[in-house]
Enzyme design. Structure first.
Site, short mmCIF file in Angstrom:
data_model
loop_
_atom_site.label_atom_id
_atom_site.label_comp_id
_atom_site.label_asym_id
_atom_site.label_seq_id
_atom_site.Cartn_x
_atom_site.Cartn_y
_atom_site.Cartn_z
N ASP A 41 0.84 -1.21 0.00
CA ASP A 41 0.00 0.00 0.00
C ASP A 41 0.87 1.25 0.00
O ASP A 41 1.40 1.66 1.03
CB ASP A 41 -0.92 -0.01 1.23
CG ASP A 41 -1.83 1.22 1.26
OD1 ASP A 41 -1.95 1.88 0.21
OD2 ASP A 41 -2.42 1.50 2.32
N SER B 82 -2.91 9.61 -3.26
CA SER B 82 -2.76 10.24 -1.93
C SER B 82 -1.58 9.55 -1.24
O SER B 82 -1.74 8.84 -0.24
CB SER B 82 -4.04 10.05 -1.10
OG SER B 82 -5.19 10.42 -1.84
N LYS C 53 1.54 8.00 0.63
CA LYS C 53 1.98 8.00 2.04
C LYS C 53 3.37 8.64 2.13
O LYS C 53 4.11 8.66 1.15
CB LYS C 53 2.10 6.55 2.54
CG LYS C 53 0.79 5.83 2.73
CD LYS C 53 1.05 4.40 3.19
CE LYS C 53 -0.24 3.61 3.33
NZ LYS C 53 -1.06 4.03 4.48
N ARG D 180 4.14 -3.51 3.28
CA ARG D 180 4.10 -4.87 2.73
C ARG D 180 3.17 -5.74 3.56
O ARG D 180 2.71 -6.78 3.11
CB ARG D 180 5.51 -5.48 2.71
CG ARG D 180 6.12 -5.70 4.09
CD ARG D 180 7.57 -6.18 3.98
NE ARG D 180 8.15 -6.49 5.30
CZ ARG D 180 8.66 -5.59 6.13
NH1 ARG D 180 8.67 -4.29 5.79
NH2 ARG D 180 9.18 -5.95 7.29
N ASP E 100 -5.84 6.65 -0.20
CA ASP E 100 -5.18 5.84 0.81
C ASP E 100 -6.19 5.20 1.76
O ASP E 100 -5.81 4.43 2.64
CB ASP E 100 -4.15 6.68 1.59
CG ASP E 100 -3.24 5.82 2.47
OD1 ASP E 100 -3.11 4.62 2.17
OD2 ASP E 100 -2.68 6.34 3.44
N GLU F 9 -8.13 2.81 0.96
CA GLU F 9 -8.46 1.84 -0.09
C GLU F 9 -8.95 0.50 0.44
O GLU F 9 -9.70 -0.20 -0.22
CB GLU F 9 -7.25 1.62 -1.01
CG GLU F 9 -6.23 0.57 -0.56
CD GLU F 9 -5.53 0.91 0.76
OE1 GLU F 9 -5.12 -0.06 1.44
OE2 GLU F 9 -5.40 2.08 1.12
N ARG G 145 -11.07 -0.28 2.66
CA ARG G 145 -12.53 -0.36 2.79
C ARG G 145 -13.21 -0.55 1.44
O ARG G 145 -14.32 -1.08 1.37
CB ARG G 145 -13.05 0.89 3.51
CG ARG G 145 -12.79 2.19 2.83
CD ARG G 145 -12.87 3.38 3.78
NE ARG G 145 -11.72 3.46 4.67
CZ ARG G 145 -11.54 4.40 5.59
NH1 ARG G 145 -12.45 5.36 5.73
NH2 ARG G 145 -10.47 4.41 6.35
#
Length: 486
Positions: free
Chosen positions: A252, A257, A259, A268, A329, A331, A333
């Site tokens: 992720d 957006s 991080k 990871r 970010d 994501e 959900r």
């Protein structure tokens, strides 16, 4: 090597109080162990050790470790069984000392609870070193004596389940891609005759109209996978199953957006939800639990690219609801929305999803407990009671209408993927968002972001990804299977 437990004495001048295995060994060496211990200074505190060499030819090294108070049971303040936690910690510490001495085999005192002792040994020795040339020596723990071998074996299986989740979460994202994750789980379940594994490709996801899931996946060059596992352990294959759903974002970046770069490597493990629920099913199969379980894991990466979701985009979930993606970010959900809709196809007894969903959960509870949001007190009670036994705790969080309004008050779509007050109650608005995709009367959402990794808080886990709360999910499933029998 040999690991033996000793209880802390009520007063400092009391003689050491051994477990029955410790007593037996002390008799074997004509009281030398007790004599040496008393010469070594004050009594052993909880989790502290002393090592003795040359006491017995079968055990060149003996580690004696403090177990704390003898009759420690359930601690209402701590919401766990303190006795079991003390054993897990003590045994883990003892086994690691044997490992440091490079002794390949260790016998472990069951300390009155062989399952907890086995969990401590197997969890305590685990370390991810697949990719290093220099590895720590492998130590094989086994039960000292034969009285509690069944409980010991059960503890080994529970701990190996959590270690599988730790392995998947710790491995680099270029080693555990969506397809490799699915293949690894399939491999683990290959020997079970009552398990079917379906690795669904992108074309299948498209026919299922999982627009929210696909919108996240399209930013990455790695194709998405929908992993579906059917474990049919119940007496009747048509009995309503327990459905586990796990967020499987194998890396992720935050998408558009993006991080911050510091600590991004830990993302990871953003498939921790999928790792824990799939590992729980692998464990249930190893234990032959008498119930049916279905596991669902939407697997993909969240990456920034010319094809990625853009803030403000609107996507359509499987149930027809439209979602405004205000923050790419948030994501997890989106994946879970579609997987939860799909979970309703199975006439489930209960739907339980797990996800490293929000940084806000980590802010709220830290690494002490998994946050549980549920519409069912029956489900909550089962999860809570399971967690007292495993020591991997859960804590109930609110699913108020108050939070629902913050995600449904949305300018362009039916729901927004973040609450309108941005950071306020972030874990709660995320749960409220998921609730919009659930009609089942027994559903629980486990936000495991805070328990994703371990620094030193859980003494029987080394530093790294924690694989929590796999054992709690297994214990919960075991309780549910007893429920259906009674």
């Amino acid at each position: 090597g040999l690991v033996l437990g000793v209880y802390s004495s009520e007063k400092d001048d009391d003689a050491a109080q051994f477990t029955s295995a410790g007593d037996a060994f002390d008799r074997l060496v004509s009281g030398k162990l007790r004599a040496l211990l008393s010469l070594c200074g004050p009594p052993l505190k909880k989790g502290k050790t002393r090592i003795f060499h040359g006491l017995h030819q079968d055990f060149p090294s003996v580690v004696v470790v403090g177990l704390g108070k003898k009759n420690a049971g359930i601690n209402d303040q701590e919401n766990w069984n303190e006795g079991k936690e003390n054993i897990r910690t003590a045994v883990a510490v003892g086994c690691r000392q044997i490992q440091d001495l490079e002794i390949p085999c260790v016998e472990v005192d069951p300390c009155g609870d062989a399952q907890a002792a086995a969990e401590g040994a197997v969890l305590g020795l685990h370390e991810y070193n697949e990719l290093k040339q220099k590895k720590k020596p492998v130590v094989t723990p086994q039960l000292h004596g034969s009285a509690e071998s069944e409980a010991w074996q059960k503890g080994v299986i529970y701990a190996e389940g959590q270690n599988l989740a730790r392995y998947l979460m710790e491995a680099p994202a270029n080693y555990i891609t969506p397809i490799k994750f699915a293949e690894h789980i399939e491999q683990k379940l290959r020997s079970s005759s009552n398990v079917k594994v379906h690795i669904r490709p992108e074309s299948w996801i498209t026919t299922q109209q999982m627009g929210a899931f696909l919108s996240v996946a399209k930013g990455s060059a790695e194709p998405p996978i929908f992993l579906e596992i059917h474990y049919l352990g119940g007496a009747n294959t048509n009995d309503s199953p327990l459905v586990f759903v796990g967020k499987g974002v194998t890396f992720d970046s935050g998408g558009i957006s993006l991080k911050p770069s510091s600590g991004m490597d830990a993302m990871r493990a953003d498939m921790g939800g999928a790792a824990t629920v799939c590992s729980a099913i692998v464990t249930a199969a190893a234990l032959n639990l008498p119930l049916n379980i279905i596991g669902l894991a939407p697997l993909c990466e969240n990456m920034p690219s010319g094809k990625a979701n853009k803030p403000g985009d609107v996507v359509r979930a499987k149930n027809g609801k439209t979602i405004q993606v205000d923050n790419t970010d948030a994501e997890g959900r989106l994946l879970l929305a579609d997987a939860l809709c799909y979970a309703h196809n199975f006439n489930a007894r209960a739907i339980v999803n797990a996800a490293t969903l929000t940084g806000a959960m980590d802010v709220a509870l830290g690494s002490a407990a998994t946050g549980v949001f549920t519409n069912s007190s029956w489900l909550w009670t089962h999860l809570y009671e399971a967690s007292i036994l495993t020591g991997d705790r859960v804590w109930r969080m609110p699913l108020f209408e108050h939070y629902t309004k913050q995600v449904t008050d949305c300018p362009l779509a039916d729901v927004s993927n973040i609450g309108k007050y941005s950071r306020a109650g972030g874990a709660c608005t995320a749960a409220a968002f998921l609730k919009e995709f659930v009609t089942a009367s027994h559903w629980a959402h486990l936000d495991i972001a805070g328990v994703m990794s371990n620094k030193d808080e859980v003494p029987y886990l080394r530093k790294g990804m924690a694989g929590r709360p796999t054992r709690t999910l297994v214990e919960f499933a075991a309780r549910l299977s007893q429920d259906s029998h009674s």
